[in-house]
Write a protein that holds these residues in place. Structure first.
Motif, PDB file in Angstrom:
ATOM      1  N   ASN A  48     -39.672 -14.801  91.668  1.00 27.42           N
ATOM      2  CA  ASN A  48     -40.496 -15.988  91.910  1.00 27.42           C
ATOM      3  C   ASN A  48     -39.896 -16.897  92.980  1.00 27.42           C
ATOM      4  OD1 ASN A  48     -42.369 -15.256  89.910  1.00 27.42           O
ATOM      5  ND2 ASN A  48     -41.075 -16.161  88.313  1.00 27.42           N
ATOM      6  N   MET A  49     -38.671 -16.609  93.385  1.00 27.05           N
ATOM      7  CA  MET A  49     -38.021 -17.424  94.405  1.00 27.05           C
ATOM      8  C   MET A  49     -37.812 -16.673  95.716  1.00 27.05           C
ATOM      9  SD  MET A  49     -35.173 -19.723  92.429  1.00 27.05           S
ATOM     10  CE  MET A  49     -34.948 -20.664  93.932  1.00 27.05           C
ATOM     11  N   TYR A  50     -37.458 -15.369  95.611  1.00 25.65           N
ATOM     12  CA  TYR A  50     -37.096 -14.641  96.823  1.00 25.65           C
ATOM     13  C   TYR A  50     -37.576 -13.202  96.731  1.00 25.65           C
ATOM     14  CZ  TYR A  50     -34.236 -13.072 100.766  1.00 25.65           C
ATOM     15  OH  TYR A  50     -33.803 -12.554 101.959  1.00 25.65           O
ATOM     16  N   ASN A  51     -38.264 -12.744  97.795  1.00 25.54           N
ATOM     17  CA  ASN A  51     -38.733 -11.365  97.891  1.00 25.54           C
ATOM     18  C   ASN A  51     -37.693 -10.557  98.652  1.00 25.54           C
ATOM     19  OD1 ASN A  51     -40.069  -8.936  98.576  1.00 25.54           O
ATOM     20  ND2 ASN A  51     -42.060  -9.944  98.420  1.00 25.54           N
ATOM     21  N   VAL A  52     -36.961  -9.715  97.923  1.00 24.06           N
ATOM     22  CA  VAL A  52     -35.875  -8.962  98.542  1.00 24.06           C
ATOM     23  C   VAL A  52     -36.410  -7.941  99.533  1.00 24.06           C
ATOM     24  CG1 VAL A  52     -33.894  -7.473  98.089  1.00 24.06           C
ATOM     25  CG2 VAL A  52     -34.479  -9.288  96.478  1.00 24.06           C
ATOM     26  N   ALA A  53     -37.514  -7.282  99.213  1.00 20.22           N
ATOM     27  CA  ALA A  53     -38.059  -6.238 100.079  1.00 20.22           C
ATOM     28  C   ALA A  53     -38.447  -6.793 101.449  1.00 20.22           C
ATOM     29  CB  ALA A  53     -39.253  -5.578  99.414  1.00 20.22           C
TER      30      ALA A  53
ATOM     31  N   LYS B 263     -37.852 -12.599 102.279  1.00 18.52           N
ATOM     32  CA  LYS B 263     -38.667 -13.788 102.485  1.00 18.52           C
ATOM     33  C   LYS B 263     -38.689 -14.619 101.211  1.00 18.52           C
ATOM     34  CE  LYS B 263     -43.368 -15.159 103.851  1.00 18.52           C
ATOM     35  NZ  LYS B 263     -44.710 -14.647 104.198  1.00 18.52           N
ATOM     36  N   TRP B 264     -38.618 -15.946 101.384  1.00 18.91           N
ATOM     37  CA  TRP B 264     -38.694 -16.848 100.245  1.00 18.91           C
ATOM     38  C   TRP B 264     -40.117 -16.903  99.714  1.00 18.91           C
ATOM     39  CZ3 TRP B 264     -34.574 -19.079  97.857  1.00 18.91           C
ATOM     40  CH2 TRP B 264     -33.358 -18.991  98.534  1.00 18.91           C
ATOM     41  N   SER B 265     -40.251 -16.796  98.396  1.00 19.55           N
ATOM     42  CA  SER B 265     -41.573 -16.744  97.770  1.00 19.55           C
ATOM     43  C   SER B 265     -41.792 -17.903  96.803  1.00 19.55           C
ATOM     44  CB  SER B 265     -41.742 -15.412  97.033  1.00 19.55           C
ATOM     45  OG  SER B 265     -40.704 -15.212  96.080  1.00 19.55           O
ATOM     46  N   ARG B 266     -41.039 -18.962  96.945  1.00 22.66           N
ATOM     47  CA  ARG B 266     -41.198 -20.110  96.051  1.00 22.66           C
ATOM     48  C   ARG B 266     -42.549 -20.771  96.269  1.00 22.66           C
ATOM     49  NH1 ARG B 266     -36.550 -24.314  96.199  1.00 22.66           N
ATOM     50  NH2 ARG B 266     -37.336 -24.538  98.316  1.00 22.66           N
ATOM     51  N   ASN B 267     -43.111 -21.244  95.175  1.00 21.26           N
ATOM     52  CA  ASN B 267     -44.380 -21.956  95.252  1.00 21.26           C
ATOM     53  C   ASN B 267     -44.086 -23.455  95.320  1.00 21.26           C
ATOM     54  OD1 ASN B 267     -47.070 -22.674  95.204  1.00 21.26           O
ATOM     55  ND2 ASN B 267     -47.310 -22.340  92.998  1.00 21.26           N
ATOM     56  N   VAL B 268     -44.117 -24.002  96.533  1.00 20.85           N
ATOM     57  CA  VAL B 268     -43.838 -25.424  96.740  1.00 20.85           C
ATOM     58  C   VAL B 268     -45.029 -26.072  97.423  1.00 20.85           C
ATOM     59  CG1 VAL B 268     -41.346 -25.119  96.863  1.00 20.85           C
ATOM     60  CG2 VAL B 268     -42.696 -24.909  98.932  1.00 20.85           C
ATOM     61  N   LYS B 269     -45.169 -27.348  97.206  1.00 22.29           N
ATOM     62  CA  LYS B 269     -46.282 -28.093  97.791  1.00 22.29           C
ATOM     63  C   LYS B 269     -45.957 -28.505  99.221  1.00 22.29           C
ATOM     64  CE  LYS B 269     -47.856 -29.962  93.351  1.00 22.29           C
ATOM     65  NZ  LYS B 269     -48.163 -31.208  92.586  1.00 22.29           N
TER      66      LYS B 269
ATOM     67  N   PHE C 268     -43.402 -29.313 102.152  1.00 23.02           N
ATOM     68  CA  PHE C 268     -42.108 -28.693 101.919  1.00 23.02           C
ATOM     69  C   PHE C 268     -42.179 -27.205 102.216  1.00 23.02           C
ATOM     70  CE2 PHE C 268     -42.304 -32.387  99.059  1.00 23.02           C
ATOM     71  CZ  PHE C 268     -41.196 -33.085  99.514  1.00 23.02           C
ATOM     72  N   ASP C 269     -41.052 -26.684 102.691  1.00 22.70           N
ATOM     73  CA  ASP C 269     -40.968 -25.276 103.077  1.00 22.70           C
ATOM     74  C   ASP C 269     -40.416 -24.453 101.910  1.00 22.70           C
ATOM     75  OD1 ASP C 269     -41.184 -23.400 105.459  1.00 22.70           O
ATOM     76  OD2 ASP C 269     -39.142 -22.999 104.780  1.00 22.70           O
ATOM     77  N   PRO C 270     -40.908 -23.220 101.718  1.00 21.44           N
ATOM     78  CA  PRO C 270     -40.375 -22.391 100.627  1.00 21.44           C
ATOM     79  C   PRO C 270     -38.873 -22.158 100.741  1.00 21.44           C
ATOM     80  CG  PRO C 270     -42.418 -21.457 101.476  1.00 21.44           C
ATOM     81  CD  PRO C 270     -42.047 -22.585 102.387  1.00 21.44           C
ATOM     82  N   GLU C 271     -38.359 -22.121 101.957  1.00 25.75           N
ATOM     83  CA  GLU C 271     -36.927 -21.922 102.134  1.00 25.75           C
ATOM     84  C   GLU C 271     -36.184 -23.232 101.884  1.00 25.75           C
ATOM     85  OE1 GLU C 271     -33.700 -20.372 105.492  1.00 25.75           O
ATOM     86  OE2 GLU C 271     -35.853 -20.198 105.827  1.00 25.75           O
ATOM     87  N   PRO C 272     -35.148 -23.230 101.058  1.00 20.45           N
ATOM     88  CA  PRO C 272     -34.419 -24.469 100.754  1.00 20.45           C
ATOM     89  C   PRO C 272     -33.815 -25.096 102.005  1.00 20.45           C
ATOM     90  CG  PRO C 272     -33.823 -22.719  99.229  1.00 20.45           C
ATOM     91  CD  PRO C 272     -34.626 -22.076 100.311  1.00 20.45           C
ATOM     92  N   GLY C 273     -33.852 -26.420 102.040  1.00 16.18           N
ATOM     93  CA  GLY C 273     -33.297 -27.159 103.165  1.00 16.18           C
ATOM     94  C   GLY C 273     -31.863 -27.570 102.912  1.00 16.18           C
TER      95      GLY C 273
END
Length: 311
Positions: A138-143, A146-152, A155-160
């Motif tokens: 739910n946070m990171y797609n290893v394949a 790519k970050w797969s977080r559901n954020v509004k 904000f970017d799915p990748e942590p700042g």
């Protein structure tokens, strides 16, 4: 008509009555406590182990840079006349290095340089048999890496930088200083003992290289300034001062380039941790079980003093 004394006595809670109510509801309390105890075992077993790798450091003392210390004491006054700051002592340098090590900019640059964001923020365990990190889908797609977080938005799915810094300082990194002994301990905690050991070793190398590069850059700037000042003066005494200061800065560069352990020297290197640092499963079970017993007692007392006394 009841008097005030009678009203107070009527609403008084007798300790004997409380104990009697708890005794009558002991089976309910034991049932709730038992359910919480069973649930606590399953919960504690579901938490993955964490491992802590530590390194013990000592600030590089002035004896290792004796030439630099002597030059600073000899030409410090001359440098002040020329408007040049020769830098702080080794103790001040190590304190500054510790502050830099725990700064947002340094830690974020360290994580970005080694692509550690997914390993630090998106993992939920470690596969010991295959030595592989387990990522939260739910946070990171290893394949797809790519970050797969559901954020509004926005904000970017990748942590700042702030999120990375807060996570590292609260979950991974611990820096402690024993000023009386002159020792510094750096610890890194993670699901993977291999990653914890690598990170703590690379942190020490990175802060040494960072401070070394900073001193070399400052020395280059000072040399350029001194050379310009030397070209602008015709006073023999001032020229001699500038030559000496230039020589001192060149020696600073030489010492920085030849010392691998520039600010901190490793006293006790990090080893691969084989014993877990957490979680404390016994304490978790005891705490949750005690909470269940307390909750059961509160329910029994609520039923006795509130529900059964309602008109």
């Amino acid at each position: 008509m009841l008097s005030e004394v009678d009203i107070v006595k009527k609403n008084e809670v007798d300790l004997t009555e409380i104990l009697a109510a708890i005794w009558r509801g002991k089976w309910l309390i034991m049932l709730i406590g038992g359910l919480f105890a069973v649930a606590s075992v399953f919960y504690a077993l579901s938490i993955p182990n964490t491992y802590r790798a530590s390194v013990l450091l000592s600030p590089v003392d002035s004896s290792q840079g004796g030439m630099l210390s002597n030059l600073r004491s000899e030409f410090g006054g001359l440098a002040a006349v020329a408007g040049v700051n020769l830098g702080a002592g080794q103790a001040d340098k190590s304190s500054l290095a510790l502050q830099v090590l725990q700064s947002r900019a340094f830690l974020y640059q360290f994580v970005e340089k080694r692509d550690l964001k997914p390993a630090l923020l998106a993992t939920e365990g470690w596969d010991m048999a295959n030595n592989k990190l387990l990522y939260n889908p739910n946070m990171y797609n290893v394949a797809e890496s790519k970050w797969s977080r559901n954020v509004k938005a926005p904000f970017d799915p990748e942590p700042g930088i702030q999120e990375v810094y807060d996570h590292i300082m609260s979950q991974n990194l611990v820096v402690s200083e024993e000023k009386k002994k002159g020792l510094v301990s750096i610890s890194v905690t993670h699901y993977s003992p291999h990653l914890a050991k690598n990170i703590v070793e690379e942190l020490v190398d990175e802060i040494n290289n960072y401070m070394k590069a900073e001193d070399i850059e400052q020395a280059n700037v000072k040399v350029e300034y001194l050379k310009q000042a030397l070209a602008d003066t015709t006073v023999a005494d001032m020229q001699r001062i500038f030559y000496q200061l230039i020589e001192q800065q060149e020696q600073t560069k030489m010492l920085a380039q030849t010392q691998s352990q520039y600010v901190f020297r490793t006293i006790d290197p990090a080893i691969l941790p084989v014993q877990k640092a957490g979680p404390k499963r016994a304490l978790i079970c005891v705490g949750i079980t005690f909470f269940g017993i307390a909750l059961g007692a509160m329910l029994v007392l609520f039923r006795h003093f509130v529900l059964q006394r309602k008109p």
